[in-house]
Design a protein around this motif. Structure first.
Motif, PDB file in Angstrom:
ATOM      1  N   LEU A 127       0.823  -1.208   0.000  1.00 54.46           N
ATOM      2  CA  LEU A 127       0.000   0.000   0.000  1.00 54.46           C
ATOM      3  C   LEU A 127       0.857   1.258   0.000  1.00 54.46           C
ATOM      4  O   LEU A 127       0.465   2.283  -0.565  1.00 54.46           O
ATOM      5  CB  LEU A 127      -0.946  -0.009   1.200  1.00 54.46           C
ATOM      6  N   SER A 128       2.033   1.184   0.604  1.00 56.57           N
ATOM      7  CA  SER A 128       2.928   2.337   0.595  1.00 56.57           C
ATOM      8  C   SER A 128       3.476   2.617  -0.806  1.00 56.57           C
ATOM      9  O   SER A 128       3.955   3.719  -1.082  1.00 56.57           O
ATOM     10  CB  SER A 128       4.090   2.134   1.572  1.00 56.57           C
ATOM     11  N   LEU A 129       3.403   1.622  -1.692  1.00 60.85           N
ATOM     12  CA  LEU A 129       3.904   1.762  -3.063  1.00 60.85           C
ATOM     13  C   LEU A 129       2.782   1.979  -4.073  1.00 60.85           C
ATOM     14  O   LEU A 129       3.047   2.121  -5.271  1.00 60.85           O
ATOM     15  CB  LEU A 129       4.706   0.509  -3.452  1.00 60.85           C
ATOM     16  N   ALA A 130       1.532   1.975  -3.614  1.00 57.63           N
ATOM     17  CA  ALA A 130       0.402   2.152  -4.517  1.00 57.63           C
ATOM     18  C   ALA A 130       0.333   3.592  -5.004  1.00 57.63           C
ATOM     19  O   ALA A 130       0.804   4.516  -4.340  1.00 57.63           O
ATOM     20  CB  ALA A 130      -0.898   1.767  -3.819  1.00 57.63           C
ATOM     21  N   ALA A 131      -0.271   3.770  -6.177  1.00 54.97           N
ATOM     22  CA  ALA A 131      -0.393   5.098  -6.778  1.00 54.97           C
ATOM     23  C   ALA A 131      -1.859   5.485  -6.916  1.00 54.97           C
ATOM     24  O   ALA A 131      -2.750   4.627  -6.896  1.00 54.97           O
ATOM     25  CB  ALA A 131       0.268   5.107  -8.152  1.00 54.97           C
ATOM     26  N   GLN A 132      -2.096   6.768  -7.059  1.00 54.54           N
ATOM     27  CA  GLN A 132      -3.422   7.261  -7.400  1.00 54.54           C
ATOM     28  C   GLN A 132      -3.459   7.472  -8.911  1.00 54.54           C
ATOM     29  O   GLN A 132      -2.642   8.192  -9.479  1.00 54.54           O
ATOM     30  CB  GLN A 132      -3.726   8.555  -6.653  1.00 54.54           C
ATOM     31  N   ARG A 133      -4.425   6.823  -9.543  1.00 56.16           N
ATOM     32  CA  ARG A 133      -4.493   6.787 -11.000  1.00 56.16           C
ATOM     33  C   ARG A 133      -5.958   6.995 -11.400  1.00 56.16           C
ATOM     34  O   ARG A 133      -6.800   6.135 -11.147  1.00 56.16           O
ATOM     35  CB  ARG A 133      -3.981   5.429 -11.489  1.00 56.16           C
ATOM     36  N   GLY A 134      -6.264   8.111 -12.006  1.00 55.13           N
ATOM     37  CA  GLY A 134      -7.626   8.338 -12.464  1.00 55.13           C
ATOM     38  C   GLY A 134      -8.658   8.301 -11.358  1.00 55.13           C
ATOM     39  O   GLY A 134      -9.793   7.888 -11.576  1.00 55.13           O
ATOM     40  N   GLY A 135      -8.274   8.666 -10.148  1.00 58.03           N
ATOM     41  CA  GLY A 135      -9.219   8.691  -9.044  1.00 58.03           C
ATOM     42  C   GLY A 135      -9.328   7.405  -8.264  1.00 58.03           C
ATOM     43  O   GLY A 135     -10.140   7.306  -7.347  1.00 58.03           O
ATOM     44  N   PHE A 136      -8.527   6.399  -8.576  1.00 55.33           N
ATOM     45  CA  PHE A 136      -8.551   5.148  -7.820  1.00 55.33           C
ATOM     46  C   PHE A 136      -7.134   4.735  -7.443  1.00 55.33           C
ATOM     47  O   PHE A 136      -6.148   5.226  -7.995  1.00 55.33           O
ATOM     48  CB  PHE A 136      -9.250   4.029  -8.606  1.00 55.33           C
ATOM     49  N   THR A 137      -7.051   3.829  -6.475  1.00 54.30           N
ATOM     50  CA  THR A 137      -5.763   3.280  -6.055  1.00 54.30           C
ATOM     51  C   THR A 137      -5.340   2.207  -7.053  1.00 54.30           C
ATOM     52  O   THR A 137      -6.130   1.324  -7.404  1.00 54.30           O
ATOM     53  CB  THR A 137      -5.866   2.670  -4.650  1.00 54.30           C
ATOM     54  N   ALA A 138      -4.091   2.283  -7.497  1.00 54.18           N
ATOM     55  CA  ALA A 138      -3.617   1.352  -8.523  1.00 54.18           C
ATOM     56  C   ALA A 138      -2.285   0.731  -8.109  1.00 54.18           C
ATOM     57  O   ALA A 138      -1.443   1.377  -7.486  1.00 54.18           O
ATOM     58  CB  ALA A 138      -3.452   2.078  -9.853  1.00 54.18           C
ATOM     59  N   PHE A 139      -2.128  -0.527  -8.490  1.00 53.64           N
ATOM     60  CA  PHE A 139      -0.874  -1.251  -8.280  1.00 53.64           C
ATOM     61  C   PHE A 139      -0.207  -1.341  -9.652  1.00 53.64           C
ATOM     62  O   PHE A 139      -0.453  -2.252 -10.434  1.00 53.64           O
ATOM     63  CB  PHE A 139      -1.158  -2.610  -7.663  1.00 53.64           C
ATOM     64  N   GLU A 140       0.645  -0.361  -9.923  1.00 53.50           N
ATOM     65  CA  GLU A 140       1.148  -0.128 -11.272  1.00 53.50           C
ATOM     66  C   GLU A 140       2.449  -0.883 -11.546  1.00 53.50           C
ATOM     67  O   GLU A 140       3.211  -1.223 -10.646  1.00 53.50           O
ATOM     68  CB  GLU A 140       1.389   1.367 -11.479  1.00 53.50           C
ATOM     69  N   TYR A 141       2.687  -1.056 -12.849  1.00 50.52           N
ATOM     70  CA  TYR A 141       3.966  -1.553 -13.353  1.00 50.52           C
ATOM     71  C   TYR A 141       4.699  -0.369 -13.971  1.00 50.52           C
ATOM     72  O   TYR A 141       4.098   0.432 -14.698  1.00 50.52           O
ATOM     73  CB  TYR A 141       3.743  -2.639 -14.400  1.00 50.52           C
ATOM     74  N   TYR A 142       6.019  -0.317 -13.703  1.00 47.01           N
ATOM     75  CA  TYR A 142       6.791   0.863 -14.092  1.00 47.01           C
ATOM     76  C   TYR A 142       7.880   0.536 -15.106  1.00 47.01           C
ATOM     77  O   TYR A 142       8.997   1.038 -15.019  1.00 47.01           O
ATOM     78  CB  TYR A 142       7.404   1.508 -12.845  1.00 47.01           C
ATOM     79  N   PHE A 143       7.569  -0.287 -16.091  1.00 43.07           N
ATOM     80  CA  PHE A 143       8.532  -0.555 -17.144  1.00 43.07           C
ATOM     81  C   PHE A 143       7.792  -0.870 -18.437  1.00 43.07           C
ATOM     82  O   PHE A 143       6.613  -1.212 -18.437  1.00 43.07           O
ATOM     83  CB  PHE A 143       9.486  -1.689 -16.766  1.00 43.07           C
ATOM     84  N   ASP A 144       8.497  -0.732 -19.560  1.00 44.72           N
ATOM     85  CA  ASP A 144       7.918  -1.032 -20.864  1.00 44.72           C
ATOM     86  C   ASP A 144       7.740  -2.538 -21.002  1.00 44.72           C
ATOM     87  O   ASP A 144       8.641  -3.310 -20.640  1.00 44.72           O
ATOM     88  CB  ASP A 144       8.847  -0.532 -21.978  1.00 44.72           C
ATOM     89  N   PHE A 145       6.585  -2.936 -21.542  1.00 49.57           N
ATOM     90  CA  PHE A 145       6.345  -4.368 -21.730  1.00 49.57           C
ATOM     91  C   PHE A 145       5.552  -4.586 -23.011  1.00 49.57           C
ATOM     92  O   PHE A 145       4.385  -4.232 -23.107  1.00 49.57           O
ATOM     93  CB  PHE A 145       5.588  -4.958 -20.540  1.00 49.57           C
ATOM     94  N   GLU A 146       6.217  -5.110 -24.025  1.00 52.65           N
ATOM     95  CA  GLU A 146       5.602  -5.515 -25.280  1.00 52.65           C
ATOM     96  C   GLU A 146       4.644  -4.465 -25.836  1.00 52.65           C
ATOM     97  O   GLU A 146       3.480  -4.737 -26.136  1.00 52.65           O
ATOM     98  CB  GLU A 146       4.907  -6.868 -25.108  1.00 52.65           C
ATOM     99  N   GLY A 147       5.158  -3.267 -25.968  1.00 56.67           N
ATOM    100  CA  GLY A 147       4.370  -2.202 -26.583  1.00 56.67           C
ATOM    101  C   GLY A 147       3.660  -1.300 -25.613  1.00 56.67           C
ATOM    102  O   GLY A 147       3.078  -0.293 -26.025  1.00 56.67           O
ATOM    103  N   GLY A 148       3.663  -1.634 -24.340  1.00 56.16           N
ATOM    104  CA  GLY A 148       3.006  -0.814 -23.345  1.00 56.16           C
ATOM    105  C   GLY A 148       4.006   0.034 -22.585  1.00 56.16           C
ATOM    106  O   GLY A 148       4.994  -0.473 -22.060  1.00 56.16           O
TER     107      GLY A 148
END
Length: 396
Positions: free
Chosen positions: A209-230
């Motif tokens: 939870l300390s590493l979670a981000a706020q994304r578009g108004g919700f809590t998100a568990f994000e990935y922070y690297f490029d992956f196959e076009g993303g």
């Protein structure tokens, strides 16, 4: 009867996505590289899911364009203290990079470049700072004194429970799916032992939870690297759903409502269209995307596993919002699942290639889990057929 859908007993699920195959040095589910004071050594962790079960599924059989990541206006500035934290971590990583050569230099350089691209697009927000700073510092620590481990290796640092994974060409990256898989394993162990405190589970979820981000108004568990076009930061319905599941279970076990409150805050991912969220309107209801940047790629196992997480959330929380999200996904899944069946094997994605054996088994197991949970005929019969296909292929 639960929320209008029959329930026949939940099956404890720890598994998440299944990777394309075992990686060297990672076949043992209990094997993790632990870094302490800059020095790495192999240790055993019986709660750690195998890397093969938390690897990101490849974007195979692509069935539509990605959602392009567009340059955005720079986000609200970091505070002076936050900017210093980021600058200090980035400067330390660059100093370490300049002292290295070969693979170690290349991997740390890649991490620095990823972070700087996130910043240049205005995506370095206050809520992402903990994760990005941690990624920089952990990579600086590993590559400064250690050779590259096998790709797919799970890595932890000191007393922190957070699992990083080594992605060749992208350095160490936080692995939300692996972390929540381990949290689910801790929940299962504590539940079996009657340990309602379950410090291991609390510590792991608090760290995530300390590493979670706020994304578009919700809590998100994000990935922070490029992956196959993303391009980062991006999210996955499977990781998001498994996180919601683990958090809900923590409240059920410990009585601490902080966790189900955090799970509720993460539901917005399933209500928001890509590339911010994972909601894609589909036949009969809603599809939840494995990758927020791939709106036309319907991966069967990732979508169905996210329903398992939503099912646990709605059952534990009694939240009508969670029930609606599950029902919408379930309505689509009933129509989608038959399209995974070739008559002799399973497909990996809608209109895509056949599953590997590992993906076939994973999909069968998720369908059997849904069958046990809610008793819907299509889940039960398809799981049974997939078992028959597996036996026939193994006997051939």
């Amino acid at each position: 009867m639960k929320a209008g859908i029959a329930r026949r007993g939940a099956l404890v699920v720890v598994a998440a996505a299944l990777g394309a195959g075992l990686v060297p040095g990672a076949a043992d589910a209990a094997r993790v590289l632990k870094v302490q004071d800059g020095k790495a050594r192999w240790v055993r962790d019986p709660l750690l899911p195998p890397a093969s079960k938390t690897a990101l599924p490849p974007v195979r059989g692509r069935s539509g364009p990605r959602v392009a990541t567009k340059p955005r206006a720079r986000a609200a500035s970091l505070t002076g203290q936050e900017r210093k934290r980021y600058s200090d971590a980035l400067s330390a990583a660059k100093r370490q990079r300049d002292a290295l050569s070969g693979t170690r230099r290349a991997e740390l350089s890649a991490v620095i470049a990823i972070v700087e691209r996130i910043e240049s697009r205005g995506e370095l927000t206050s809520s992402r700072l903990n994760a990005i700073e941690s990624t920089l510092r952990r990579n600086t620590e590993l590559w400064g004194s250690n050779a590259a481990p096998p790709p797919g290796t799970h890595v932890t640092f000191g007393t922190s429970p957070v699992i990083f994974e080594y992605y060749a060409g992208s350095g160490l990256q936080i692995q939300p799916l692996g972390n929540f898989g381990k949290a689910n394993a801790a929940w299962s162990e504590c539940r079996s032992a009657g340990d309602r405190t379950c410090t291991r589970l609390r510590n792991h979820l608090d760290a995530m939870l300390s590493l979670a981000a706020q994304r578009g108004g919700f809590t998100a568990f994000e990935y922070y690297f490029d992956f196959e076009g993303g391009a980062p930061p991006w999210i996955s319905s499977m990781a998001q759903g498994t996180g919601i599941q683990a958090l809900s279970r923590a409240t059920q076990l410990t009585g601490d409502t902080r966790y189900v409150t955090a799970a509720r805050a993460a539901l917005g991912a399933f209500e928001t269209a890509p590339p911010v969220g994972v909601l894609q309107p589909a036949e009969g209801g809603s599809h939840y995307l494995m990758y927020s940047y791939a709106p036309r790629l319907f991966i069967f196992n990732g979508f169905l596993q996210s329903l398992v997480g939503l099912d646990d959330y709605r059952d534990i929380s009694g939240d009508a919002r969670g029930t609606t999200l599950f029902r919408n996904g379930h309505a689509h899944a009933k129509l989608l699942v038959p399209q995974s069946d070739t008559g002799s094997w399973s497909l990996y994605s809608l209109g895509g290639p056949e599953s590997t054996r590992n993906y076939h088994v994973l999909l069968r197991d998720i369908l059997a889990n849904l069958c046990k949970r809610i008793g819907t005929t299509v889940y039960c019969t398809t799981a049974d057929r997939f078992t028959q296909y597996l036996a026939a292929r193994d006997a051939a």
